[in-house]
Design an enzyme around this catalytic site. Structure first.
Site, PDB file in Angstrom:
ATOM      1  N   ASP A 182       0.849  -1.205   0.000  1.00  0.00           N
ATOM      2  CA  ASP A 182       0.000   0.000   0.000  1.00  0.00           C
ATOM      3  C   ASP A 182       0.883   1.252   0.000  1.00  0.00           C
ATOM      4  O   ASP A 182       1.719   1.410   0.887  1.00  0.00           O
ATOM      5  CB  ASP A 182      -0.888  -0.041   1.259  1.00  0.00           C
ATOM      6  CG  ASP A 182      -1.973   1.021   1.242  1.00  0.00           C
ATOM      7  OD1 ASP A 182      -1.973   1.863   0.334  1.00  0.00           O
ATOM      8  OD2 ASP A 182      -2.816   1.008   2.165  1.00  0.00           O
ATOM      9  N   HIS A 239     -10.010  -1.267  -6.888  1.00  0.00           N
ATOM     10  CA  HIS A 239      -9.655  -0.104  -6.061  1.00  0.00           C
ATOM     11  C   HIS A 239      -8.778   0.883  -6.841  1.00  0.00           C
ATOM     12  O   HIS A 239      -8.970   2.100  -6.756  1.00  0.00           O
ATOM     13  CB  HIS A 239      -8.940  -0.589  -4.801  1.00  0.00           C
ATOM     14  CG  HIS A 239      -8.570   0.507  -3.865  1.00  0.00           C
ATOM     15  ND1 HIS A 239      -9.503   1.304  -3.251  1.00  0.00           N
ATOM     16  CD2 HIS A 239      -7.352   0.949  -3.432  1.00  0.00           C
ATOM     17  CE1 HIS A 239      -8.886   2.194  -2.485  1.00  0.00           C
ATOM     18  NE2 HIS A 239      -7.579   2.002  -2.576  1.00  0.00           N
TER      19      HIS A 239
END
Ligand code: HEM
Length: 326
Positions: free
Chosen positions: A143, A216
């Site tokens: 991330d 996403h």
């Protein structure tokens, strides 16, 4: 000078969201004026561990602290309700985003902050975040990869001439997400990768030809009509409590305008077109949501006498008492 928004990803963080009690404005303003000094005092004992602190001020606190009109785009977080998922808005006067390479430094600074504010604030949320292996979230994906760096990062987060009184500042949005890890882990890795839009092990982005529109990454790719990609700077952290079966991601995104983050949230929760919501939300529930303005370090340390409001007890704000350090 901006506060230290941009830095190397941290190993540890504390996110503190507080409300300031009525009548405690001068105490809060004094603490904000001293926050750089407190951070220096704690951080100097272990400079290699890079303690930093960013303070954000919420819309409802601004006029209580300062006479000057609020930053142009400062407003409360706007909740969103999509067909399947919602982003709640939760209150917050102040955000402290503490980061370091070790948790004890964040802890020590948070302790000093809370000692100064004891009796003057209500703690709405406190999260201790940690780095999980090679920058992974608790879904197991790396991330932060596509964060802008260098001059692009500075441009992405810095308010400019569009709001001259607050140039050099930034906006920040935080949301606390809880994951349904059982449901996530029941999903085959190939399917998880289609939810995120990147490969899990080696973190490579899917090509546009195969990346699902409800992934996403697709939801968060914002391109203006002229082809310019609009970016934000994120420094999400993993948090949780295995004993309580709590597994989360604390989302934090900085931007020069909240509009970019709000457009991302709209695409995530409502979808573009509506209904094409971000599939990460089938496994992640937002339980908080707040928006803050991050003034420059100089402003915090020395809001000019004209901008510091009188406190309810009639004493002058810190701006008229303290000289700025240059
Ligand atoms: C459950 C919470 C979240 C998790 C676990 C998560 C995780 C991830 C992961 C694994 C990536 C791919 C690697 C990367 O480039 O960082 C990513 C990308 C990204 N995320 Fe999130 N994220 C979350 C929430 C959000 C929210 C709320 C926003 C915006 C409001 C956001 C904005 C972005 C952006 C802009 C990218 C980069 C897209 C690109 O240009 O490739 N994320 N996120």
């Amino acid at each position: 000078m901006t506060q230290e928004v941009l830095r190397q990803p941290a190993e540890a963080a504390i996110f503190l969201v507080l409300d300031v009690r009525p009548g405690s404005e001068a105490t809060a303003r004094d603490l904000l004026a001293d926050i750089a000094g407190l951070t220096r005092a704690v951080g100097f004992r272990a400079p290699e561990d890079e303690l930093s602190c960013v303070v954000g001020i919420g819309a409802s606190l601004w006029s209580r602290l300062y006479r000057s009109s609020a930053p142009r785009e400062l407003h409360p977080f706007r909740s969103l309700s999509g067909a399947r998922h919602s982003a709640p808005a939760t209150h917050g006067d102040l955000l402290f985003h503490l980061r370091a390479r070790r948790l004890d430094l964040c802890f020590e600074l948070a302790r000093h902050v809370m000692t100064r504010l004891a009796g003057h604030v209500k703690v709405l949320d406190e999260v201790q975040g940690f780095r999980y292996f090679d920058e992974r979230d608790l879904l197991g994906f790396v991330d932060g990869t596509e964060n802008p760096t260098g001059p692009k990062a500075v441009a992405a987060i810095t308010v400019g001439d569009e709001d001259p009184a607050y140039a050099g500042g930034s906006y920040v949005v935080v949301q606390k997400y809880l994951h349904d890890l059982d449901a996530w882990q029941a999903l085959p890795v190939a399917e998880q990768e289609r939810v995120i839009g990147r490969s899990k092990l080696d973190d490579i982005e899917m090509t546009d030809a195969v990346k699902p529109a409800n992934s996403h990454v697709a939801a968060n790719t914002i391109v203006d009509p002229d082809g310019t990609e609009r970016q934000i700077v994120r420094e999400n952290m993993a948090f949780g409590s295995p004993g309580a079966a709590e597994f989360g991601t604390y989302f934090i995104g900085y931007a020069a305008t909240p509009d970019v983050i709000e457009r991302m949230l709209l695409r995530m929760f409502i979808g573009a077109p509506p209904g094409n919501y971000d599939r990460i939300l089938d496994f992640s529930t937002a339980v908080t949501g707040s928006l803050f303005f991050v003034p420059t370090a100089e402003f915090l340390e020395d809001p000019s006498p004209a901008t510091a409001t009188n406190s309810p007890d009639g004493s002058l704000g810190i701006g008229s008492l303290k000289r700025s350090r240059t």
